[in-house]
Design a protein around this motif. Sequence first.
Motif, PDB file in Angstrom:
ATOM      1  N   ASP A  51       0.256  -3.444   9.234  1.00 30.33           N
ATOM      2  CA  ASP A  51      -0.768  -4.631   8.610  1.00 30.33           C
ATOM      3  C   ASP A  51       0.308  -6.094   8.313  1.00 30.33           C
ATOM      4  O   ASP A  51      -0.176  -6.860   8.651  1.00 30.33           O
ATOM      5  CB  ASP A  51      -0.912  -4.180   7.274  1.00 30.33           C
ATOM      6  CG  ASP A  51      -1.510  -2.828   6.799  1.00 30.33           C
ATOM      7  OD1 ASP A  51      -2.769  -2.771   7.600  1.00 30.33           O
ATOM      8  OD2 ASP A  51      -1.460  -2.129   5.938  1.00 30.33           O
TER       9      ASP A  51
ATOM     10  N   GLY B  76       0.771  -6.749  13.083  1.00 31.25           N
ATOM     11  CA  GLY B  76      -0.999  -7.339  13.350  1.00 31.25           C
ATOM     12  C   GLY B  76      -1.083  -6.313  14.182  1.00 31.25           C
ATOM     13  O   GLY B  76       0.282  -5.425  15.319  1.00 31.25           O
ATOM     14  N   ASN B  77      -2.011  -6.236  14.569  1.00 32.40           N
ATOM     15  CA  ASN B  77      -2.853  -5.080  16.267  1.00 32.40           C
ATOM     16  C   ASN B  77      -1.929  -5.634  16.791  1.00 32.40           C
ATOM     17  O   ASN B  77      -1.903  -4.878  18.100  1.00 32.40           O
ATOM     18  CB  ASN B  77      -3.578  -5.502  16.079  1.00 32.40           C
ATOM     19  CG  ASN B  77      -5.162  -5.402  13.893  1.00 32.40           C
ATOM     20  OD1 ASN B  77      -4.720  -3.939  13.646  1.00 32.40           O
ATOM     21  ND2 ASN B  77      -6.250  -5.706  14.129  1.00 32.40           N
ATOM     22  N   ARG B  78      -1.854  -6.520  17.751  1.00 30.43           N
ATOM     23  CA  ARG B  78      -1.372  -6.709  18.703  1.00 30.43           C
ATOM     24  C   ARG B  78      -0.120  -6.179  18.673  1.00 30.43           C
ATOM     25  O   ARG B  78       0.226  -6.050  20.103  1.00 30.43           O
ATOM     26  CB  ARG B  78      -1.584  -7.883  19.382  1.00 30.43           C
ATOM     27  CG  ARG B  78      -2.373  -9.158  19.434  1.00 30.43           C
ATOM     28  CD  ARG B  78      -2.920 -10.430  19.621  1.00 30.43           C
ATOM     29  NE  ARG B  78      -4.546 -10.524  18.087  1.00 30.43           N
ATOM     30  CZ  ARG B  78      -3.916 -12.005  17.415  1.00 30.43           C
ATOM     31  NH1 ARG B  78      -3.316 -12.331  17.452  1.00 30.43           N
ATOM     32  NH2 ARG B  78      -5.200 -11.603  16.642  1.00 30.43           N
TER      33      ARG B  78
ATOM     34  N   ARG C 194      -7.164 -11.672  20.218  1.00 28.55           N
ATOM     35  CA  ARG C 194      -6.438 -12.678  19.534  1.00 28.55           C
ATOM     36  C   ARG C 194      -7.973 -13.617  19.656  1.00 28.55           C
ATOM     37  O   ARG C 194      -8.223 -14.167  18.617  1.00 28.55           O
ATOM     38  CB  ARG C 194      -5.351 -12.513  20.698  1.00 28.55           C
ATOM     39  CG  ARG C 194      -4.529 -14.039  20.672  1.00 28.55           C
ATOM     40  CD  ARG C 194      -3.856 -14.311  21.081  1.00 28.55           C
ATOM     41  NE  ARG C 194      -3.104 -15.758  21.433  1.00 28.55           N
ATOM     42  CZ  ARG C 194      -2.012 -15.559  20.606  1.00 28.55           C
ATOM     43  NH1 ARG C 194      -1.607 -14.936  19.931  1.00 28.55           N
ATOM     44  NH2 ARG C 194      -1.649 -17.189  20.643  1.00 28.55           N
TER      45      ARG C 194
ATOM     46  N   ASP D 251      -7.561 -16.144  12.407  1.00 26.86           N
ATOM     47  CA  ASP D 251      -6.721 -15.844  13.150  1.00 26.86           C
ATOM     48  C   ASP D 251      -5.120 -15.615  11.964  1.00 26.86           C
ATOM     49  O   ASP D 251      -4.413 -15.500  11.447  1.00 26.86           O
ATOM     50  CB  ASP D 251      -5.914 -16.078  14.399  1.00 26.86           C
ATOM     51  CG  ASP D 251      -5.356 -15.525  14.756  1.00 26.86           C
ATOM     52  OD1 ASP D 251      -4.429 -14.063  14.813  1.00 26.86           O
ATOM     53  OD2 ASP D 251      -4.181 -16.265  15.835  1.00 26.86           O
TER      54      ASP D 251
ATOM     55  N   GLN E 138      -2.668 -13.775   8.682  1.00 24.55           N
ATOM     56  CA  GLN E 138      -0.972 -13.577   9.133  1.00 24.55           C
ATOM     57  C   GLN E 138      -0.614 -13.944   7.388  1.00 24.55           C
ATOM     58  O   GLN E 138      -0.024 -13.290   7.417  1.00 24.55           O
ATOM     59  CB  GLN E 138      -1.326 -14.529  10.083  1.00 24.55           C
ATOM     60  CG  GLN E 138      -1.390 -13.736  11.544  1.00 24.55           C
ATOM     61  CD  GLN E 138      -0.946 -15.196  12.778  1.00 24.55           C
ATOM     62  OE1 GLN E 138      -0.253 -16.623  12.510  1.00 24.55           O
ATOM     63  NE2 GLN E 138      -1.075 -15.162  13.788  1.00 24.55           N
TER      64      GLN E 138
ATOM     65  N   SER F 222      -1.669 -10.345   5.204  1.00 20.76           N
ATOM     66  CA  SER F 222      -0.629  -9.676   5.202  1.00 20.76           C
ATOM     67  C   SER F 222       0.676  -9.759   4.529  1.00 20.76           C
ATOM     68  O   SER F 222       1.473  -8.932   4.905  1.00 20.76           O
ATOM     69  CB  SER F 222      -0.621  -9.655   7.183  1.00 20.76           C
ATOM     70  OG  SER F 222      -1.970  -9.423   7.620  1.00 20.76           O
TER      71      SER F 222
ATOM     72  N   THR G  67      -9.236  -9.708   3.567  1.00 20.64           N
ATOM     73  CA  THR G  67      -7.898  -9.443   3.704  1.00 20.64           C
ATOM     74  C   THR G  67      -7.132  -9.385   2.419  1.00 20.64           C
ATOM     75  O   THR G  67      -6.010  -9.309   3.104  1.00 20.64           O
ATOM     76  CB  THR G  67      -7.301 -10.393   4.965  1.00 20.64           C
ATOM     77  OG1 THR G  67      -7.240 -11.880   3.966  1.00 20.64           O
ATOM     78  CG2 THR G  67      -8.356 -10.723   6.153  1.00 20.64           C
TER      79      THR G  67
END
Length: 466
Positions: A97, A100-102, A223, A232, A236, A239, A452
């Motif tokens: 969280d 990020g997912n990457r 991405r 994006d 961020q 989060s 989000t």
Amino acid sequence: MAEAAAEKAYYRFLVLFFNCLLTFGSYFCFDIPSVLQDQFQGNLTCLNGTHPNGTEQNGTAGCVEGLGMTPEEYNLLYAIYAWTNALVVIVAGFLIDKLGNRFGVFVFSFLTVLGSSVFALGSHFKGTPYLLPLMLTGRLLFGSGNGSLTIVQNRITAFWFKGKELALAFGLTLSFSRLGSVLNFFFTQQFESHFGVQWTLWGGTFLCALGFLSAVTVSVLDRVGMKQLGLDGVIQQESKKVRVQDVRHLPLRYWLLVLTIMFFYNGVFPFVADARVKMAQVVADREHVGNRSPDDFLEDYVGLRGVFAVGCAVLTLPVFALLAFTFVPPLVSTVWLGITYSFAAASMWPSIPLVVPQATLGTAMGLATSIQMIGIGLSNVIVGRILGTKSSELKIPLWRWQQMMVFMLANTIACIVTSIGLNIVDKKQGGTLNRTTKRSLPEPLARQPGDTAPLLNEGEEEGSIN
């Protein structure tokens, strides 16, 4: 203005395809001990030759050459995996969280490769004190990666399919994972008979490495897609607001859903781990067939996830009762379990994104997985005790199997109780879980920055996609 590629249906299904491949190899690896249980618990040497099926032509018990593990040590391979998940996935979910997912797909995919490598390496030390510590370390690293990787996978799926084919996407993701289990049950025994335990385990490591390549691909797609959607930077920023203490704001129906999942899986996972190979093959085969699109379309268009959760728990009750108290052929019960499991998986896990906001989905999934794995870990230890711990003798008395089934039965009864409580609370709070998902939404919901938002403050209504 031309529509961005990321806004088109083909793009999200392309993301889904590579996202599905993330855990294909790791699920194959996870279930290898189940298929090779005889070899894991077999004797270190066989003076009269090796008999992979454990029988001789005259029908008497033969020698199975293997790693020499006791039933308790064998079940510890599954317990350490579950306990590792229980500890790591909470932190992993929070980090996903925040970062990020990457970040998640790279780190946790690598851990599955590293863990499966150490596990395979440990098998080369059979007959030495290093065997068990190395294999347990491998399962620990593997568990740290695989459980957390599933969280990233679910988080990506929930983002790209929110307000659309959510249950279908979750079901397809689960199907690809279980396809790894299916192919494992079909081919691992045959592969081991030709190349041995060690090379079989290294083959699983190779499949995990292919999963790492899929992680790279899905990371790039995610991405690029987020940039095209203009989200994006927003995600961020949001989060950064996620806090550990926000966990206390998770709604009651979330906790009831988590307990329902835990008790249901307490019956399924130890059963698959310890049941005889032929029985496990049937369960895995039904999981793969059952988790395909019919169940998931049903969940997307009919909704009623809470009702399905209760129904699956109730219909699972006779499975272990038949195995414990009757002489009904085990094939009937295992097929039955596969069917109920497929519907349960398609209704329970996709329900979590309906009751928590997107920005904190990783934390919520991590906590849910942690509690699930604590239950599974304890269940594997209890089952190991029930089945016997004093030797690697493969013959287990029938009365011990009966006690194991009674234990599974108790977990299923607990699952029924919590799932009924879940439906009662959900009805009082708007009936989100049992709402007709597709037809209640006049248009697919756009991914707004509000999706989000961090966990809601006390007094606010729980997040949902409806």
